[in-house]
Structure formats: C-alpha cells, structure tokens
Design a protein around this motif. Structure first.
Motif, PDB file in Angstrom:
ATOM      1  N   THR A   1     -32.681  25.340  41.379  1.00 20.13           N
ATOM      2  CA  THR A   1     -32.648  26.802  41.362  1.00 20.13           C
ATOM      3  C   THR A   1     -33.406  27.363  42.559  1.00 20.13           C
ATOM      4  OG1 THR A   1     -32.526  26.743  38.968  1.00 20.13           O
ATOM      5  CG2 THR A   1     -33.177  28.840  39.952  1.00 20.13           C
TER       6      THR A   1
ATOM      7  N   GLY B   1     -45.121  33.142  41.257  1.00 21.26           N
ATOM      8  CA  GLY B   1     -45.226  32.026  40.295  1.00 21.26           C
ATOM      9  C   GLY B   1     -45.262  30.697  41.016  1.00 21.26           C
TER      10      GLY B   1
ATOM     11  N   SER C   1     -47.260  28.226  41.544  1.00 19.84           N
ATOM     12  CA  SER C   1     -47.716  26.927  41.015  1.00 19.84           C
ATOM     13  C   SER C   1     -46.738  26.328  40.023  1.00 19.84           C
ATOM     14  CB  SER C   1     -49.047  27.070  40.270  1.00 19.84           C
ATOM     15  OG  SER C   1     -49.945  27.785  41.003  1.00 19.84           O
ATOM     16  N   GLY C   2     -45.757  27.131  39.589  1.00 21.06           N
ATOM     17  CA  GLY C   2     -44.777  26.620  38.630  1.00 21.06           C
ATOM     18  C   GLY C   2     -43.708  25.778  39.304  1.00 21.06           C
ATOM     19  N   GLY C   3     -42.697  25.389  38.523  1.00 25.23           N
ATOM     20  CA  GLY C   3     -41.672  24.472  39.031  1.00 25.23           C
ATOM     21  C   GLY C   3     -40.816  25.074  40.131  1.00 25.23           C
ATOM     22  N   VAL C   4     -40.159  26.210  39.840  1.00 22.62           N
ATOM     23  CA  VAL C   4     -39.313  26.847  40.850  1.00 22.62           C
ATOM     24  C   VAL C   4     -40.168  27.212  42.062  1.00 22.62           C
ATOM     25  CG1 VAL C   4     -37.856  28.842  41.371  1.00 22.62           C
ATOM     26  CG2 VAL C   4     -37.712  27.780  39.115  1.00 22.62           C
TER      27      VAL C   4
ATOM     28  N   THR D   1     -50.098  33.499  42.992  1.00 22.03           N
ATOM     29  CA  THR D   1     -50.390  32.690  41.815  1.00 22.03           C
ATOM     30  C   THR D   1     -51.438  33.364  40.941  1.00 22.03           C
ATOM     31  OG1 THR D   1     -51.086  30.515  41.018  1.00 22.03           O
ATOM     32  CG2 THR D   1     -52.156  31.322  43.029  1.00 22.03           C
ATOM     33  N   GLY D   2     -51.379  33.066  39.649  1.00 25.54           N
ATOM     34  CA  GLY D   2     -52.428  33.503  38.744  1.00 25.54           C
ATOM     35  C   GLY D   2     -53.524  32.455  38.669  1.00 25.54           C
ATOM     36  N   ARG D   3     -53.310  31.348  39.372  1.00 24.55           N
ATOM     37  CA  ARG D   3     -54.282  30.236  39.335  1.00 24.55           C
ATOM     38  C   ARG D   3     -54.824  30.013  40.745  1.00 24.55           C
ATOM     39  NH1 ARG D   3     -50.616  25.787  36.260  1.00 24.55           N
ATOM     40  NH2 ARG D   3     -48.858  27.141  36.749  1.00 24.55           N
TER      41      ARG D   3
ATOM     42  N   ARG E   1     -51.986  36.869  41.951  1.00 27.89           N
ATOM     43  CA  ARG E   1     -50.892  37.681  41.408  1.00 27.89           C
ATOM     44  C   ARG E   1     -51.391  38.950  40.717  1.00 27.89           C
ATOM     45  NH1 ARG E   1     -49.411  33.710  36.517  1.00 27.89           N
ATOM     46  NH2 ARG E   1     -50.461  34.813  34.837  1.00 27.89           N
TER      47      ARG E   1
ATOM     48  N   CYS F   1     -34.793  34.893  39.866  1.00 35.40           N
ATOM     49  CA  CYS F   1     -34.204  33.946  38.906  1.00 35.40           C
ATOM     50  C   CYS F   1     -34.934  33.915  37.566  1.00 35.40           C
ATOM     51  CB  CYS F   1     -34.179  32.538  39.503  1.00 35.40           C
ATOM     52  SG  CYS F   1     -35.813  31.820  39.675  1.00 35.40           S
TER      53      CYS F   1
ATOM     54  N   LEU G   1     -38.085  35.222  34.402  1.00 40.90           N
ATOM     55  CA  LEU G   1     -38.702  36.274  33.594  1.00 40.90           C
ATOM     56  C   LEU G   1     -40.041  35.810  33.033  1.00 40.90           C
ATOM     57  CD1 LEU G   1     -37.762  34.585  31.067  1.00 40.90           C
ATOM     58  CD2 LEU G   1     -35.930  36.225  30.801  1.00 40.90           C
TER      59      LEU G   1
ATOM     60  N   GLU H   1     -42.935  36.712  33.631  1.00 38.24           N
ATOM     61  CA  GLU H   1     -43.782  37.821  33.199  1.00 38.24           C
ATOM     62  C   GLU H   1     -43.034  38.668  32.166  1.00 38.24           C
ATOM     63  OE1 GLU H   1     -45.329  40.540  36.219  1.00 38.24           O
ATOM     64  OE2 GLU H   1     -45.269  42.163  34.751  1.00 38.24           O
TER      65      GLU H   1
ATOM     66  N   ILE I   1     -29.921  35.043  40.639  1.00 38.28           N
ATOM     67  CA  ILE I   1     -29.594  33.621  40.777  1.00 38.28           C
ATOM     68  C   ILE I   1     -29.413  33.009  39.394  1.00 38.28           C
ATOM     69  CG2 ILE I   1     -30.392  31.383  41.644  1.00 38.28           C
ATOM     70  CD1 ILE I   1     -29.775  33.530  43.833  1.00 38.28           C
TER      71      ILE I   1
ATOM     72  N   SER J   1     -28.432  29.375  37.685  1.00 37.82           N
ATOM     73  CA  SER J   1     -28.173  27.947  37.940  1.00 37.82           C
ATOM     74  C   SER J   1     -27.235  27.355  36.892  1.00 37.82           C
ATOM     75  CB  SER J   1     -29.493  27.174  37.915  1.00 37.82           C
ATOM     76  OG  SER J   1     -30.038  27.189  36.603  1.00 37.82           O
TER      77      SER J   1
HETATM   78  P1  NDP Z   1     -42.903  27.365  35.189  1.00 36.83           P
HETATM   79  O1  NDP Z   1     -43.526  27.691  33.897  1.00 36.83           O
HETATM   80  O2  NDP Z   1     -43.056  26.026  35.789  1.00 36.83           O
HETATM   81  O3  NDP Z   1     -43.387  28.437  36.282  1.00 36.83           O
HETATM   82  C1  NDP Z   1     -43.503  29.810  36.000  1.00 36.83           C
HETATM   83  C2  NDP Z   1     -44.709  30.358  36.749  1.00 36.83           C
HETATM   84  O4  NDP Z   1     -44.697  31.765  36.680  1.00 36.83           O
HETATM   85  C3  NDP Z   1     -46.041  29.942  36.143  1.00 36.83           C
HETATM   86  O5  NDP Z   1     -46.420  28.667  36.539  1.00 36.83           O
HETATM   87  C4  NDP Z   1     -46.938  31.012  36.718  1.00 36.83           C
HETATM   88  O6  NDP Z   1     -47.265  30.643  38.050  1.00 36.83           O
HETATM   89  C5  NDP Z   1     -46.021  32.246  36.788  1.00 36.83           C
HETATM   90  N1  NDP Z   1     -46.304  33.163  35.686  1.00 36.83           N
HETATM   91  C6  NDP Z   1     -46.500  32.862  34.377  1.00 36.83           C
HETATM   92  N2  NDP Z   1     -46.751  33.963  33.667  1.00 36.83           N
HETATM   93  C7  NDP Z   1     -46.713  34.991  34.549  1.00 36.83           C
HETATM   94  C8  NDP Z   1     -46.937  36.400  34.434  1.00 36.83           C
HETATM   95  N3  NDP Z   1     -47.250  36.973  33.255  1.00 36.83           N
HETATM   96  N4  NDP Z   1     -46.825  37.151  35.550  1.00 36.83           N
HETATM   97  C9  NDP Z   1     -46.518  36.598  36.739  1.00 36.83           C
HETATM   98  N5  NDP Z   1     -46.321  35.274  36.913  1.00 36.83           N
HETATM   99  C10 NDP Z   1     -46.416  34.483  35.835  1.00 36.83           C
HETATM  100  O7  NDP Z   1     -41.348  27.732  35.025  1.00 36.83           O
HETATM  101  P2  NDP Z   1     -40.120  27.371  35.982  1.00 36.83           P
HETATM  102  O8  NDP Z   1     -40.599  27.360  37.382  1.00 36.83           O
HETATM  103  O9  NDP Z   1     -39.367  26.235  35.422  1.00 36.83           O
HETATM  104  O10 NDP Z   1     -39.216  28.673  35.752  1.00 36.83           O
HETATM  105  C11 NDP Z   1     -39.661  29.931  36.257  1.00 36.83           C
HETATM  106  C12 NDP Z   1     -38.780  31.046  35.720  1.00 36.83           C
HETATM  107  O11 NDP Z   1     -37.472  30.899  36.252  1.00 36.83           O
HETATM  108  C13 NDP Z   1     -38.645  31.038  34.197  1.00 36.83           C
HETATM  109  O12 NDP Z   1     -38.586  32.361  33.735  1.00 36.83           O
HETATM  110  C14 NDP Z   1     -37.304  30.344  33.986  1.00 36.83           C
HETATM  111  O13 NDP Z   1     -36.708  30.699  32.777  1.00 36.83           O
HETATM  112  C15 NDP Z   1     -36.531  30.835  35.193  1.00 36.83           C
HETATM  113  N6  NDP Z   1     -35.448  29.949  35.604  1.00 36.83           N
HETATM  114  C16 NDP Z   1     -34.215  30.506  35.754  1.00 36.83           C
HETATM  115  C17 NDP Z   1     -33.154  29.771  36.165  1.00 36.83           C
HETATM  116  C18 NDP Z   1     -31.856  30.438  36.381  1.00 36.83           C
HETATM  117  O14 NDP Z   1     -30.833  29.764  36.441  1.00 36.83           O
HETATM  118  N7  NDP Z   1     -31.843  31.748  36.554  1.00 36.83           N
HETATM  119  C19 NDP Z   1     -33.279  28.324  36.377  1.00 36.83           C
HETATM  120  C20 NDP Z   1     -34.650  27.824  36.290  1.00 36.83           C
HETATM  121  C21 NDP Z   1     -35.685  28.637  35.888  1.00 36.83           C
HETATM  122  P3  NDP Z   1     -48.734  30.901  38.658  1.00 36.83           P
HETATM  123  O15 NDP Z   1     -49.709  30.351  37.662  1.00 36.83           O
HETATM  124  O16 NDP Z   1     -48.724  30.192  39.968  1.00 36.83           O
HETATM  125  O17 NDP Z   1     -48.845  32.400  38.804  1.00 36.83           O
END
Ligand code: NDP
Length: 329
Positions: free
Chosen positions: A134, A158, A160-163, A182-184, A202, A245, A247, A249, A270, A272
């Motif tokens: 994605t 976001g 630090s997360g996967g995407v 990042t929040g971290r 963030r 892509c 949600l 937050e 986007i 996927s």
């Molecule tokens: P992760 O949980 O690995 O990453 C999400 C990151 O978002 C967290 O690590 C954090 O990063 C940040 N985050 C969490 N809460 C909040 C908040 N309240 N406000 C702002 N930032 C926040 O998830 P993925 O990376 O796997 O997925 C991310 C998003 O993308 C999800 O919503 C998922 O459903 C969506 N997605 C959509 C796809 C599509 O086809 N449209 C495909 C794959 C994912 P940090 O601590 O660094 O701030």
C-alpha cells in the motif's frame, strides 16, 4: 487424504466474535482453484481489527483471518499457476469474507495471486506485506501526480507504523527529502535510520485545522485521517498532492474546500484490497527494485504465530513498530 493443519478461526455467537487457534482439515478450506501452503504471513492494522472484533471486518463466520500471505502452490486448476509456484496474496476480501493467511493452508482464486517477484524472498514479501504494498501504491500515486524530489519535502504520517515505515524507506531511496511525523518521538533514531531527513511530533497535527496554513509539503502520504489529514491538506504547497490510505486517527475528515480551490491541491484515495492485478504486479516489481532490503530488515521483526492474538491488540494500541513477519509453524 485430508490433512490437518493449524489455523486461527474466528467464530461468532450471541456473545460476539471469538478467535481461537485450532486444527482444521481440507474440508474446511474455502472455494478456489489454487491451494497454497502458506509459508509466511504478517500483521496489518486491519488484521488487528478483525482478530479483536473492534471493527466489523469479518463478514463471514467461521473464518480464518489474515489479509495476506506468501506461500507455495500445492495444487492448481488455474491456468497461470502450477504446483511449486511461489505466490503472494493481498486483499481481495481474503481475511474478511474468505479465509486467509493465519493458517498453514489456504485455498483461494488464482485470479487473486501475484507471482513472487524476482529479487524478493517469501519472508521479505511478508516483511513488506499489504502495508508495504500500500505504501508503494501511495508513492506511485504521488509520482503519477508529478511530485518530484526537487519540489520540496514530502510528509509521511504514522511513520513508525507499517505503511509509514515502508513509505519513508521507499521515498528516501527514490531521492525525496522525507519528513516523518510520529506520536513516538522515542522512535526518532529508527525513523532517521530509515532515511527520514527530519522527524516531527504528530501532536502538532492534532488540533482542528485552519482552512489554509503555511505551505510546507510538495506531497504527503497519510495513514491517519481526521485532524491529522486536515492539517496536512492545509499545509500542502500549491499544486501538491496527498495520497491517503488510512484511518488510524479517525474516519472523519474535518477540512474545507479552501486548499483544493485556492491552492489546486489533489487528494488521492488509495485502496489496496481491490486494486487490479496489473497495478499489483507493477507495485510488487517496484518494491523489489526501490526498497532497500537492508532497511526492510531493519523495519521488520519476527513474530510467533502463537502470539498473533496479543499482537492484534498491540497494533491497534499503536505499540507495534514497523512490520511483523510471521512464519507459519
Ligand atoms: P500501523 O498500526 O502499523 O500504523 C499506524 C500508525 O498510525 C501508528 O503506528 C501510529 O504511528 C499512527 N497513529 C496511531 N494512532 C494515531 C492517531 N490517533 N493519530 C495519528 N496517528 C496515529 O498500521 P498500518 O501501517 O498497517 O496501517 C495504517 C493505516 O492504513 C490503517 O488505518 C490501515 O487500516 C490503513 N491501511 C489501508 C489500506 C488500504 O488499502 N487503503 C491498506 C493498508 C493499511 P506513530 O506512532 O508513528 O504516530
């Protein structure tokens, strides 16, 4: 002879849904023309929602979760695949309405499979997973819009997360100057190590957005939605674009038309899950070429199959950094 295999299964009764690790056999496999021995799977945000039931992701019960996997074809009636082929699956409702990757065996439609691209191992494919694929779709959307490295900073939310982690790594390898939010902030060194030029908290994106703010970003990749995305849109430079892509937050988007009609910005949604096979093949080939595999190693970690249920809670609570790789037992 029917073979028994380990699988997570989500069932539902009057008390709600419940996920258990159990033994299934071939009669539990769903319809499809290709049977795959699953070698690796992973954990995405959506898998967290599905396993915990915090959101109604599962649309059919009982069902094995896991929206993606890599594995080896063990039987095929599909013209494009034969026994021994190495394949990847992402989305197409797998892990939502069709049993998915959290099992040693899966039967799916061959129309949903992508051949493992040259240059990637099955483990690396799941270190990338749906989140990384994605991220590449988001990068491709910004490129198609015409966002170029010499036009200024690109923001990744976001991070630090996967995407986010994969997006930072790809964009920096492609020569963009990447700013990660990042929040971290304790993950600052990790994000700099992935190629971010700067890391910002963030918290600065959490308040209600003004219609227009200082122009900062030529492009952005957003996984958060909500006020974060609204602030990102207000900060895009004239003619800039955001690929969105997620949600993480919020599902809401409290913005105005101002950045669109006064700065000519664009927002690309986007998806996927139902992206065409052609687009998937381009994305996976690009991932094999444009993602530094040493960085991929750095942003991924091994997770035990037996620990998936706990990790599903953790990813929703923002406690997972980067990408989890799960080897099937
Ligand atoms: P992760 O949980 O690995 O990453 C999400 C990151 O978002 C967290 O690590 C954090 O990063 C940040 N985050 C969490 N809460 C909040 C908040 N309240 N406000 C702002 N930032 C926040 O998830 P993925 O990376 O796997 O997925 C991310 C998003 O993308 C999800 O919503 C998922 O459903 C969506 N997605 C959509 C796809 C599509 O086809 N449209 C495909 C794959 C994912 P940090 O601590 O660094 O701030």
């Amino acid at each position: 002879m029917s073979e028994r295999f380990q699988a997570y299964q989500i069932g539902k009764n009057d008390d709600g849904q419940r996920c258990t690790l159990t033994q299934l056999d071939d009669s539990d496999l769903m319809e499809g023309d290709v049977t795959v021995r699953v070698e690796y799977t992973t954990l995405n945000y959506k898998d967290g929602l599905a396993m915990t039931g915090r959101s109604p992701v599962i649309r059919k019960f009982p069902l094995t979760p896991g929206i993606d996997f890599s594995g080896t074809v063990v039987a095929s009636e599909h013209a494009d695949f034969k026994q021994g082929d190495q394949v990847i699956l992402n989305g197409f409702g797998v892990g939502e309405a069709h049993s998915g990757g959290y099992a040693q065996k899966a039967r799916v439609s061959g129309d949903w499979l992508v051949p493992l691209p040259e240059g990637l191992s099955m483990r690396q494919a799941m270190a990338i997973g749906t989140a990384g694929y994605t991220a590449m779709l988001c990068v491709m959307a910004l490129e198609d819009h015409g966002v170029k490295p010499d036009q200024g900073d690109v923001l990744v939310t976001g991070a630090s997360g996967g995407v986010g982690s994969v997006a930072v790594a790809i964009l920096s390898k492609l020569g963009y100057r990447v700013v990660a939010t990042t929040g971290r902030m304790n993950e600052k060194d990790y994000l700099l190590g992935l190629g971010a030029a700067d890391v910002i908290d963030r918290a600065g994106f959490a308040e209600k957005a003004r219609p227009l703010a200082k122009e900062l970003w030529s492009g952005a990749i957003d996984v958060a939605g909500g006020n974060t995305l609204a602030n990102v849109l207000s900060q895009l430079k004239y003619g800039g674009a955001a690929a969105i892509c997620g949600l993480a937050e919020s599902m809401s988007l409290p913005t105005t038309v101002a950045p669109f009609i006064l700065r000519g910005i664009s927002m690309y949604g986007i998806d996927s899950v139902m992206a065409s096979i052609e687009k998937r093949k381009v994305s996976w080939t690009r991932l094999a070429a444009d993602l530094d595999l040493q960085l991929l190693e750095k942003l991924s970690f091994d997770l035990d199959f037996a620990d998936l249920a706990q990790a599903a809670e953790d990813i929703l609570d923002g406690k997972i950094r980067g990408r989890a790789v799960v080897k099937l037992p």
